[in-house]
Design a protein around this motif. Structure first.
Motif, PDB file in Angstrom:
ATOM      1  N   ASP A   1       0.811   9.973  -0.510  1.00  0.00           N
ATOM      2  CA  ASP A   1      -0.011  10.457  -0.996  1.00  0.00           C
ATOM      3  C   ASP A   1      -0.901   9.376  -0.936  1.00  0.00           C
ATOM      4  O   ASP A   1      -2.177   9.530   0.398  1.00  0.00           O
ATOM      5  CB  ASP A   1      -1.001  10.668  -2.244  1.00  0.00           C
TER       6      ASP A   1
ATOM      7  N   TYR B   1      -5.569  12.815  -0.041  1.00  0.00           N
ATOM      8  CA  TYR B   1      -4.383  13.920  -0.546  1.00  0.00           C
ATOM      9  C   TYR B   1      -3.880  14.438  -1.017  1.00  0.00           C
ATOM     10  O   TYR B   1      -3.040  13.085  -2.173  1.00  0.00           O
ATOM     11  CB  TYR B   1      -3.961  13.818   0.864  1.00  0.00           C
ATOM     12  N   ASN B   2      -2.743  15.160  -1.692  1.00  0.00           N
ATOM     13  CA  ASN B   2      -2.101  15.324  -2.548  1.00  0.00           C
ATOM     14  C   ASN B   2      -1.151  16.174  -2.466  1.00  0.00           C
ATOM     15  O   ASN B   2      -1.084  17.636  -2.845  1.00  0.00           O
ATOM     16  CB  ASN B   2      -3.083  16.401  -4.063  1.00  0.00           C
ATOM     17  N   TYR B   3       0.318  15.900  -2.247  1.00  0.00           N
ATOM     18  CA  TYR B   3       1.078  16.349  -1.290  1.00  0.00           C
ATOM     19  C   TYR B   3       1.994  17.611  -2.864  1.00  0.00           C
ATOM     20  O   TYR B   3       3.112  18.436  -2.912  1.00  0.00           O
ATOM     21  CB  TYR B   3       2.208  15.160  -0.794  1.00  0.00           C
TER      22      TYR B   3
ATOM     23  N   SER C   1       1.602   5.393  -5.522  1.00  0.00           N
ATOM     24  CA  SER C   1       2.370   6.317  -4.765  1.00  0.00           C
ATOM     25  C   SER C   1       3.560   5.682  -4.615  1.00  0.00           C
ATOM     26  O   SER C   1       4.222   4.717  -4.957  1.00  0.00           O
ATOM     27  CB  SER C   1       1.444   6.304  -3.677  1.00  0.00           C
TER      28      SER C   1
ATOM     29  N   THR D   1      -4.377   5.034  -6.774  1.00  0.00           N
ATOM     30  CA  THR D   1      -3.761   5.734  -6.747  1.00  0.00           C
ATOM     31  C   THR D   1      -2.443   4.934  -5.856  1.00  0.00           C
ATOM     32  O   THR D   1      -2.226   4.453  -5.235  1.00  0.00           O
ATOM     33  CB  THR D   1      -3.884   6.247  -5.173  1.00  0.00           C
TER      34      THR D   1
ATOM     35  N   GLY E   1       4.668  12.332  -3.221  1.00  0.00           N
ATOM     36  CA  GLY E   1       3.442  12.517  -3.976  1.00  0.00           C
ATOM     37  C   GLY E   1       2.726  11.089  -4.386  1.00  0.00           C
ATOM     38  O   GLY E   1       2.823  10.232  -3.599  1.00  0.00           O
ATOM     39  N   HIS E   2       2.018  11.183  -6.112  1.00  0.00           N
ATOM     40  CA  HIS E   2       1.721  10.326  -6.432  1.00  0.00           C
ATOM     41  C   HIS E   2       2.249  10.130  -8.059  1.00  0.00           C
ATOM     42  O   HIS E   2       3.092  11.023  -8.271  1.00  0.00           O
ATOM     43  CB  HIS E   2      -0.231   9.700  -6.603  1.00  0.00           C
TER      44      HIS E   2
END
Length: 312
Positions: free
Chosen positions: A118, A62-64, A233, A231, A207-208
């Motif tokens: 994320d 996921y990518n907020y 975060s 990833t 997010g990340h």
């Protein structure tokens, strides 16, 4: 400077400029249950009267893309959370919830708040029981998953601390991150059909700082592993990859050390999931430090191999 590097610098600057609000204060435990085709290898802190958690694979990204300042602190968890989570909580990065459910046995479960990025959703909760939780473990209700719009987030891990009288537990549960469009989440519990729905603002998720491919294959005596992605975060760093089930099932991922700027990052655990496309593994580490201008990330393997994952 590349777009990725600019984004990382921007995220770091935002974190460093945050200050805790004047008004602060809000609240883990887990009961392991059967999780098909999932296994765990875990190490980490153990608290007094504590339940340690299970880690399952995260197969969807996921990518907020937003880094929010909530101005609220979820209080009462200083002895339960990791240093990283406590730091984010002190900065006011938690979203307060304060929603409760009372079960047939008069046990009350309260979701005090959440921290989301994320890599995971961390739920802060309080469990209040009419009798000792240790003497009557059936009173230890916990949500095994969160559902919502395009969301079916499975429980991954949990840890908590029981009060001296044995009737109150405070702790955190972590779940796969919800979909970026979900505005309400429903906690579903083991051993009951009761659910607890609460409002959630996906725009306030963090997010990340780094999300990129690795695509490095390592040949071992028993077979080969392919490290696919990293990833990083604010709450967690996750490295994922693929390999044969026989190899992944027997390898000691605890020997794989993540090093950032010469500093070893604590490992939280590992897990894998097998489906028709193959076997995917994940290794979870603490969040990367944000107080450095340059970032060099390496993965050190037991056979003295070093994979250079990222260099800023």
């Amino acid at each position: 400077m590349s777009k990725v590097k600019q984004q990382i610098h921007h995220k770091k600057d935002e974190l460093q400029k945050l200050h805790a609000p004047v008004e602060l204060e809000g609240r883990l435990r887990q009961k392991l249950s059967k999780q098909p085709k999932r296994q765990q290898k875990r190490s980490g802190k153990v608290w007094r009267s504590v339940a340690a958690g299970i880690i399952v694979s995260l197969l969807i990204g996921y990518n907020y893309q937003s880094l929010a300042y909530y101005g609220k602190k979820i209080t009462g968890y200083d002895h339960v959370t990791s240093d990283t989570l406590q730091h984010l909580n002190d900065l006011g990065m938690g979203q307060t919830v304060n929603k409760s459910i009372t079960f047939e046995d008069n046990v009350t479960f309260t979701i005090d708040g959440v921290i989301v990025d994320d890599n995971q959703l961390v739920m802060f909760y309080t469990l209040e029981s009419p009798q000792s939780i240790e003497d009557h473990p059936q009173y230890d209700h916990f949500p095994n998953k969160l559902t919502g719009f395009l969301t079916n987030s499975l429980h991954e891990s949990g840890v908590g601390e029981i009060s001296e009288d044995g009737r109150v537990m405070k702790g955190t549960h972590s779940y796969e991150p919800p979909n970026g469009f979900a505005k309400k989440l429903t906690a579903e519990f083991f051993d009951t059909n009761k659910t607890l729905t609460f409002s959630y603002d996906p725009a306030k998720a963090m997010g990340h700082s780094i999300k990129q491919s690795i695509n490095e294959q390592v040949v071992l005596e028993e077979g080969s592993l392919t490290f696919k992605t990293i990833t990083a975060s604010p709450t967690l760093t996750v490295i994922s990859g693929t390999g044969t089930k026989a190899l992944i099932d027997n390898i000691d991922f605890g020997q794989l050390k993540l090093v950032s700027n010469g500093e070893e990052i604590s490992q939280f655990g590992s897990g894998y999931s097998t489906n028709i496309t193959g076997t995917t593994f994940e290794i979870k580490y603490d969040a990367l430090p944000t107080d450095v201008d340059q970032t060099n990330i390496e993965l050190h393997l037991p056979n003295n191999q070093v994979i250079e994952i990222y260099t800023e």
